[in-house]
Write an enzyme that holds these catalytic residues in place. Sequence first.
Site, PDB file in Angstrom:
ATOM      1  N   GLU A 170       5.549  29.989  64.059  1.00 49.10           N
ATOM      2  CA  GLU A 170       5.687  29.936  65.519  1.00 49.10           C
ATOM      3  C   GLU A 170       6.275  28.623  66.023  1.00 49.10           C
ATOM      4  O   GLU A 170       5.922  28.163  67.111  1.00 49.10           O
ATOM      5  CB  GLU A 170       4.328  30.154  66.193  1.00 49.10           C
ATOM      6  N   GLU A 177       1.929  39.241  63.646  1.00 48.36           N
ATOM      7  CA  GLU A 177       0.557  39.077  64.147  1.00 48.36           C
ATOM      8  C   GLU A 177       0.337  39.973  65.354  1.00 48.36           C
ATOM      9  O   GLU A 177       0.825  39.683  66.444  1.00 48.36           O
ATOM     10  CB  GLU A 177       0.280  37.629  64.577  1.00 48.36           C
TER      11      GLU A 177
HETATM   12  C1  GAL Z   1      -0.881  32.341  66.683  1.00 45.12           C
HETATM   13  C2  GAL Z   1      -0.864  31.646  65.346  1.00 45.12           C
HETATM   14  C3  GAL Z   1      -2.034  32.070  64.487  1.00 45.12           C
HETATM   15  C4  GAL Z   1      -3.296  32.022  65.289  1.00 45.12           C
HETATM   16  C5  GAL Z   1      -3.144  32.872  66.525  1.00 45.12           C
HETATM   17  C6  GAL Z   1      -4.326  32.870  67.437  1.00 45.12           C
HETATM   18  O1  GAL Z   1      -0.197  31.595  67.609  1.00 45.12           O
HETATM   19  O2  GAL Z   1       0.324  31.922  64.659  1.00 45.12           O
HETATM   20  O3  GAL Z   1      -2.103  31.229  63.377  1.00 45.12           O
HETATM   21  O4  GAL Z   1      -3.553  30.706  65.623  1.00 45.12           O
HETATM   22  O5  GAL Z   1      -2.105  32.397  67.299  1.00 45.12           O
HETATM   23  O6  GAL Z   1      -5.414  33.355  66.782  1.00 45.12           O
END
Ligand code: GAL
Length: 790
Positions: free
Chosen positions: A127, A196
């Site tokens: 990110e 994610e």
């Molecule tokens: C994203 C990140 C993850 C985790 C998530 C929130 O921004 O890539 O590692 O931190 O947010 O749980």
Amino acid sequence: MWPDLIQKSKDGGLDVIETYVFWSGHEPEKNKYNFEGRYDLVKFVKLAAKAGLYVHLRIGPYVCAEWNYGGFPVWLHFVPGIKFRTDNEPFKAEMQRFTTKIVDLMKQEKLYASQGGPIILSQIENEYGNIDSAYGAAAKSYIKWSASMALSLDTGVPWNMCQQADAPDPMINTCNGFYCDQFTPNSNNKPKMWTENWSGWFLGFGDPSPYRPVEDLAFAVARFYQRGGTFQNYYMYHGGTNFDRTSGGPLISTSYDYDAPIDEYGLLRQPKWGHLRDLHKAIKLCEDSLIATDPTITSLGSNLEAAVYKTSGSCAAFLANVGTKSDATVTFNGQSYHLPAWSVSILPDCKNVAFNTAKINSATVSTAFALQSLKPDGGSSAELGSQWSYIKEPIGISKTDAFLKPGLLEQINTTADKSDYLWYSLRMDIKGDETFLDEGSKAVLHIESIGQVVYAFINGKLAGSGHGKQKITLDIPIDLVAGKNTIDLLSVTVGLANYGAFFDLVGAGITGPVTLKSAKSGSSIDLASQQWTYQVGLKGEDTGLTTGDSPEWVSKTPLPTKQPLVWYKTTFDAPSGSEPVAIDFTGTGKGIAWVNGQSIGRYWPTSIAGNNGCTDSCDYRGSYRANKCLKNCGKPSQTLYHVPRSWLKPSGNTLVLLEEMGGDPTQISFTKKQTGSSLCLMVSQSHPAPVDTWTSDSKISKKKRTRPVLSLQCPVSTQVISSIKFASFGTPKGTCGSFTRGHCNSSRSLSVVQKACIGLRSCNLEVSTRVFGEPCRGVVMSLAVEASCS
Ligand code: GAL
């Protein structure tokens, strides 16, 4: 726990396990690697392969992940000339060295798919695109370098960069978020991937617990595949526990449950897990069409959308209602379909519905923590088996490696995060005539810290404390004496920052000002610039109290309670059975706990969630955000702390706590997390039949088409359905645990359900008038059942 968790993932219909690689775990000291125990990455990847799963290895090595310092080892900060996550030679050298180390390890073990192994994809960075503007022009060259460095490692499988719109070819830029259906990769040659999909959200100490309704999560997934998605990962599918001091920060809880389909303890969260499993089956029924062609998207009306994947030999369709308020009936290919608001129906043959994201066919299964009596011969409750002993941690400086420095030091630079604790200590001489000694007007100690907890001791006594994420301001009225006084300030970190531009530099600790004010005259003296004595960590951490082995433990009664900085120890037998174990820390304040020398993490049951923003039943319709659905307001954020079974022996286990605030450890109890005795579900006549029974029209005559079915199964194989607490076919209302009959109810409801289910582990009830009669006409009826297993 891995084999069971991995199998539950496979059974849930997953194909790939995505995991981060935690640099701080694998290289805790520079050039000293750790691939043992729960850091045995090779073993983990092999176990996934063994269960028939692929692996996406997100090396990072910056990972965020609510992990301490975003996964960076803190020693990295001390590499001369280093600047993190930018075009900086020392940083790039270290990043390349670690990434190469991991890739080489995987290659040696032949774990890349190009070698016949399970790893089909790897990630570099994480990110960075969200924050790269803060790094100016160097961000561009850093990203280019990251890409070519990764590619040079020649894994034979693709690399991705998440949230990186400018990811250079052939790096695949991927999406993270609650929804990614609108995302498109930066080239037509790249697949649309979602690294994610946040299945819930993480918990912070002092915060209520976030949850994400499965109807919305399933909607997000279906929308993604409706619009050409190819790969979607739940973050988290299982989040587990951040043991030891691995939680990020500031103030992230030890539990990383995340409202994930497999809960913190490794139990299925139902109906979340089951509904997603059905979703995965439905999507896979469309596989031939999905992989053969792109969708043709058309509008079926306002907020209504059809996507058709059609080839000469196959056809699959997704019908969506993205409206947040009204259900709709749409006509598609001449047939009519009911689409609840904010839902997607999946038609693997462009005709028959296999699944609708808002119509759940999986029962809710209760889970409960059961208090454990650890003494078989009684004792009223679950008090710990044997007695407590204690050691008092000295207030202020007690270690020989303490040192003097003028001025206030930033904490992370001083402790290198070897410990959460840093003492700032000052000796002051107060002469008899000074204003600070005035009768009736106390002196006020003013302290400013950038986090996260401060305890102020005056002459060995706790005078005040406070906590905060980035800013703590304390004004503590204190009693000074003529002559020598000591001011001992204990500053405590609760997870180092893990997110944001330059998160590595936000710092912690008492950075000032610190002043002493006279309440009466208003005059003040600056203490910040004085000569302070510093001690990194606590004495007990150095003398090995955490294992419980020290000869110094005192078992004299009475046990000192409600006093700051006391180490406590007891021994206990493991709770019987095989259910997951948790310790309930209610009664204690804040600290760290160890079981048989293994740190189970920071506990803080006195950290209470705010009172606002909670809803018991959150409307899944409409865009989700991290604070949309919250529960547990006004209650401790986390009272229960997971102790993995594998860390326990049948008897003679040692529990050690360092209680920093003051509490009563004798109130600690043990619990087991048990899957439930209660099952509950409501299925309407408009629900699709169970996805397992789905067959396309070419294979089945219309008449035989299966009707909706309400299926119940006791979660534990030795249990049977022992009673039916509620059953109504008609227009029942409410949600699990609070069903009530509507105006329309079949009088046969209870007897039919009892007859079909009692005494059996599972039963299937067709939701139709054929079975239940016709208590009313002209309405879509439902069957609601609540049953108990024993
Ligand atoms: C994203 C990140 C993850 C985790 C998530 C929130 O921004 O890539 O590692 O931190 O947010 O749980």
